[in-house]
Enzyme design. Sequence first.
Site, short mmCIF file in Angstrom:
data_model
loop_
_atom_site.label_atom_id
_atom_site.label_comp_id
_atom_site.label_asym_id
_atom_site.label_seq_id
_atom_site.Cartn_x
_atom_site.Cartn_y
_atom_site.Cartn_z
CB SER A 33 -0.88 -0.07 1.16
OG SER A 33 -2.17 0.90 1.19
CG ASP A 121 -6.92 -3.27 -3.03
OD1 ASP A 121 -7.40 -2.47 -2.37
OD2 ASP A 121 -5.58 -3.34 -3.18
CG HIS A 159 -5.87 -2.69 0.55
ND1 HIS A 159 -4.96 -2.12 -0.46
CD2 HIS A 159 -5.22 -2.14 1.69
CE1 HIS A 159 -4.29 -1.46 -0.16
NE2 HIS A 159 -3.95 -1.13 1.30
#
Length: 173
Positions: A33, A121, A159
């Site tokens: 991320s 995600d 995610h």
Amino acid sequence: HPSENGFTTDVLALYDWAKVRSGNSTILFWGHSLGTGIATNAARKLQEERGVQVGAVVLESPYTNIRDAGANIPITLIYRQFPGFEYLILDSMARAGMFFPSDENVKVLSCPLLILHAEDDGVLPPKLGRQLYETAQEAYKDKSKVKFVTFPKKLGLGHDYISFNPELPALVK
């Protein structure tokens, strides 16, 4: 205060620490991320300023740059319609010195690059990972060093859970 430069400096200090203790072991950068921007920043800085390549860069749930991420995360959907969204939200990151330009960084990297993204995600859309892959694929001289792996929705990795996939160790090799 946290800053993009500070994060990058911290990763380079950690790299130096690990390198001293690891002998000839390969060191790779793995970012998830927000950390994907930090990983590409550090890898680029090592390559350009020290002439050193990390063993590989693995980007899990990446984005192209922080502006694109801010413009595409679902939570901003309701705000995008209001005047001033770009100036107040997206441009404020630039004014704070936050760019995390992975799309620019991958244009100069030459180490192996693995991009991982789950189709479900809900934080950073897979299209950003795909765009980053396409940018790298276009820039790399050795196209075989750039890989993009997507994980189907049915796995429910979203995610945060790509690292839970039992096939991941084989993919990273």
